[in-house]
Design a protein around this motif. Structure first.
Motif, short mmCIF file in Angstrom:
data_model
loop_
_atom_site.label_atom_id
_atom_site.label_comp_id
_atom_site.label_asym_id
_atom_site.label_seq_id
_atom_site.Cartn_x
_atom_site.Cartn_y
_atom_site.Cartn_z
N VAL A 175 0.93 -1.24 -0.19
CA VAL A 175 -0.11 -0.07 0.06
C VAL A 175 1.06 1.24 -0.04
N HIS A 176 2.14 1.04 0.75
CA HIS A 176 2.86 2.32 0.88
C HIS A 176 4.26 1.77 0.24
N PRO A 177 4.59 1.79 -0.75
CA PRO A 177 5.87 1.61 -1.78
C PRO A 177 6.87 2.17 -1.06
N ASN A 178 6.94 3.36 -0.56
CA ASN A 178 8.08 4.14 -0.16
C ASN A 178 8.48 3.82 1.25
N THR A 179 7.69 3.25 1.96
CA THR A 179 7.83 2.78 3.37
C THR A 179 9.15 2.34 3.53
N HIS A 180 9.92 2.30 4.81
CA HIS A 180 11.16 1.73 5.20
C HIS A 180 10.98 0.47 5.85
N PRO A 181 12.19 -0.64 5.33
CA PRO A 181 12.22 -1.74 6.04
C PRO A 181 12.67 -1.61 7.42
N VAL A 182 12.33 -2.70 8.47
CA VAL A 182 12.74 -2.70 9.82
C VAL A 182 13.52 -3.97 9.91
N ARG A 183 14.87 -3.86 9.84
CA ARG A 183 15.82 -5.09 9.64
C ARG A 183 16.09 -5.76 11.03
N ARG A 184 15.87 -5.19 12.28
CA ARG A 184 16.07 -5.84 13.27
C ARG A 184 14.93 -5.34 14.56
N ILE A 185 14.54 -6.39 15.23
CA ILE A 185 13.47 -6.25 16.02
C ILE A 185 13.86 -6.55 17.46
N ASP A 186 14.02 -6.14 18.42
CA ASP A 186 14.26 -6.63 19.73
C ASP A 186 12.67 -6.59 20.48
N PRO A 187 12.34 -7.73 21.11
CA PRO A 187 11.21 -7.98 21.73
C PRO A 187 10.65 -6.92 22.66
N ARG A 188 11.59 -6.64 23.36
CA ARG A 188 11.54 -5.58 24.48
C ARG A 188 10.88 -4.32 23.93
N ALA B 67 20.95 -6.55 3.59
CA ALA B 67 20.03 -5.60 3.13
C ALA B 67 18.72 -6.30 2.53
N THR B 68 18.21 -7.51 3.45
CA THR B 68 17.06 -8.02 3.06
C THR B 68 16.67 -8.72 4.06
N GLY B 69 15.30 -8.90 4.63
CA GLY B 69 14.73 -9.63 5.58
C GLY B 69 14.57 -8.91 6.93
N THR B 70 14.26 -9.53 7.87
CA THR B 70 14.30 -9.09 9.27
C THR B 70 14.59 -10.19 10.18
N ILE B 71 15.40 -9.54 11.37
CA ILE B 71 15.65 -10.66 12.53
C ILE B 71 15.07 -10.25 13.72
N VAL B 72 14.47 -11.17 14.48
CA VAL B 72 13.83 -10.75 15.81
C VAL B 72 14.80 -11.53 16.57
N GLN B 73 15.34 -10.68 17.77
CA GLN B 73 16.36 -11.22 18.52
C GLN B 73 16.72 -10.28 19.87
N GLU B 74 16.65 -10.82 20.80
CA GLU B 74 17.19 -10.02 22.00
C GLU B 74 18.56 -9.62 21.93
N ARG B 75 18.87 -8.14 22.09
CA ARG B 75 20.00 -7.77 22.28
C ARG B 75 20.73 -7.53 23.52
N SER B 76 21.96 -7.75 23.59
CA SER B 76 22.76 -7.53 24.75
C SER B 76 22.97 -6.07 25.12
N THR B 77 22.69 -5.35 24.19
CA THR B 77 23.25 -3.88 24.47
C THR B 77 22.06 -3.01 24.22
N GLU B 78 21.88 -1.96 24.69
CA GLU B 78 20.73 -1.04 24.60
C GLU B 78 20.95 0.00 23.55
N ALA B 79 21.84 -0.22 22.55
CA ALA B 79 22.10 0.80 21.66
C ALA B 79 21.10 1.29 20.75
N VAL B 80 20.74 0.05 19.79
CA VAL B 80 19.53 -0.05 18.85
C VAL B 80 18.83 -1.18 18.93
N ASP B 81 17.54 -1.06 19.33
CA ASP B 81 16.69 -2.20 19.82
C ASP B 81 15.99 -2.28 18.39
#
Length: 326
Positions: A231-244, A308-322
Motif C-alpha cells: 500500500v505504501h511503496p516508499n515505506t522503510h524496512p525494519v531490519r532488526r527487532i528486539d522484543p522488549r 539488506a534483506t529480511g528481518t531478524i527478531v532477537q534480544e540484544r545484549s546492548t541498549e544501543a539500537v533495539d
C-alpha cells in the motif's frame, strides 16, 4: 561427579539433546495466489524447494527441518465464507458442518500439491502430518467464549503430537504440517493457524530434549516494514527487532503510528517476539522466498542489515539500537 547410577541417564539426555531443528513457516501468500481460490504458485514453491534441497544436502546430518505451511487461497477464503475465522469454538451439528469439510478438503489439496513438488521434483524426504488427526480441544472449556487458541488444545494431545513429530525426525524424514481446523469434543471446531502451531512447537520441542536452533517465517514481502509495502511503496524496512522494544512501541500510541505493521505481519512479529522472549538466545527470521536470502536464514547466517534483506527478531545484549531501520 555423578554416581554410577546417574551416568547412564545423563548420557541418554545428552544424546537426545543432540537433535537440532529449524522451524520453517511457509506463508500462504507465498505458496498460493490468495486472490484466486485454490491456486498454487508453483514457480515460488520451486524457488523454496531448491533452497530447502540445498540446505538438506549440506546440513541434514546435524540439523533437522520442520515445515509448516499456511492455507492461503486453499483455506482463508473458505474459512471466511463459512464464518469460521475467529478464536471461538463453532458448533458443528447445527452449524457449518459442510463448511468445515470443504475447508479441510481445500487444505488437503494444497498439502498434496506441496508434497508432490517437494518429494517428486526436489527429492526431499517429506512426510505428511495433519494436526487434525492428533490435536483436540481441552475438555471443560466454555465453548461460547473466545479464548486464545493454544489454550483450547489439551496438553496431553500436544505432548503426543510433539512426540510423533520427533519420531518422524529420528527416522530421517522432514515433517510437513499445516494450519488446520480442529475438533473440540464431538460437536465443535476451531481454527489453529500455522503461525501459532510454529510458536507452540518452539515451546514444546525443548521440553522433550530437542533444540530449536532458530525459526524462519517465509513471507511474500522482504521482511517487516514500517507500513504495508503493498500500500505504501516508499515505506522503510525494519531490519532488526528486539522484543522488549517492540512491546514498548505497541503500548505507545504515538510510536505505533510510526511503526504501523499491518494485521497479518503484526501477528507474525508478535508470535516471533513471544518465542524469543520465552527461549533465551533464539532468533527468528522473517524473510522473502528469494535466493540466497531464504537459504542463508535456514543456515542461520543471514544478517539483514549487511545483506539488506529480511528481518531478524532477537534480544540484544546492548541498549544501543533495539529496533533498527534500513
Amino acid at each position: 561427579t555423578p554416581s554410577l547410577h546417574e551416568r547412564p541417564r545423563i548420557k541418554a539426555h545428552i544424546d537426545l539433546c543432540r537433535m537440532q531443528v529449524v522451524l520453517i513457516k511457509l506463508g500462504g501468500a507465498v505458496i498460493t495466489n490468495k486472490t484466486h481460490e485454490r491456486t498454487l504458485t508453483p514457480e515460488r514453491v520451486d524457488i523454496i524447494g531448491e533452497q530447502l534441497s540445498t540446505f538438506y544436502a549440506q546440513h541434514s546430518q546435524d540439523t533437522k527441518l520442520i515445515l509448516i505451511h499456511g492455507a492461503g487461497s486453499f483455506g482463508h477464503i473458505q474459512v471466511k465464507r463459512h464464518n469460521l475465522n475467529n478464536s471461538s469454538v463453532h458448533p458443528l451439528p447445527s452449524g457449518p458442518l459442510l463448511g468445515f469439510c470443504e475447508t479441510r478438503a481445500a487444505l488437503a489439496s494444497l498439502h498434496s500439491l506441496l508434497l508432490d513438488h517437494l518429494v517428486l521434483k526436489h527429492h526431499l524426504p517429506v512426510a505428511s502430518v495433519h494436526p487434525f488427526s492428533a490435536l483436540r480441544g481441552e475438555s471443560g472449556i466454555d465453548k461460547t467464549k473466545a479464548i486464545p487458541t493454544l489454550e483450547q488444545i489439551s496438553a496431553k494431545s500436544w505432548k503426543n503430537f510433539t512426540e510423533e513429530i520427533i519420531q518422524i525426525l529420528e527416522a530421517g524424514l522432514i515433517p510437513l504440517l499445516h494450519g488446520d481446523l480442529l475438533l473440540h469434543g464431538s460437536n465443535g471446531c476451531f481454527v489453529l493457524s500455522g503461525d501459532l502451531l510454529l510458536q507452540k512447537l518452539a515451546k514444546e520441542l525443548p521440553l522433550l530434549g530437542v533444540e530449536v536452533k532458530h525459526s524462519v517465517f517465509v513471507t511474500d514481502v522482504d521482511g517487516v516494514y514500517e507500513k504495508d509495502p503493498k500500500v505504501h511503496p516508499n515505506t522503510h524496512p525494519v531490519r532488526r527487532i528486539d522484543p522488549r522494544k517492540w512491546q514498548e512501541i505497541q503500548e505507545d500510541d504515538a510510536a505505533s503510528s510510526t511503526i504501523d505493521v499491518s494485521g497479518k505481519m503484526r501477528g507474525k512479529v508478535a508470535a516471533a517476539c513471544d518465542m524469543v522472549k520465552e527461549h533465551k538466545g533464539l532468533r527468528v527470521f522473517i524473510v522473502p522466498r528469494t535466493y540466497p536470502t531464504l537459504l542463508k536464514s535456514l543456515i542461520g547466517s543471514l544478517d539483514p542489515e549487511q545483506d539488506a534483506t529480511g528481518t531478524i527478531v532477537q534480544e540484544r545484549s546492548t541498549e544501543a539500537v533495539d529496533l533498527q531501520h534500513s
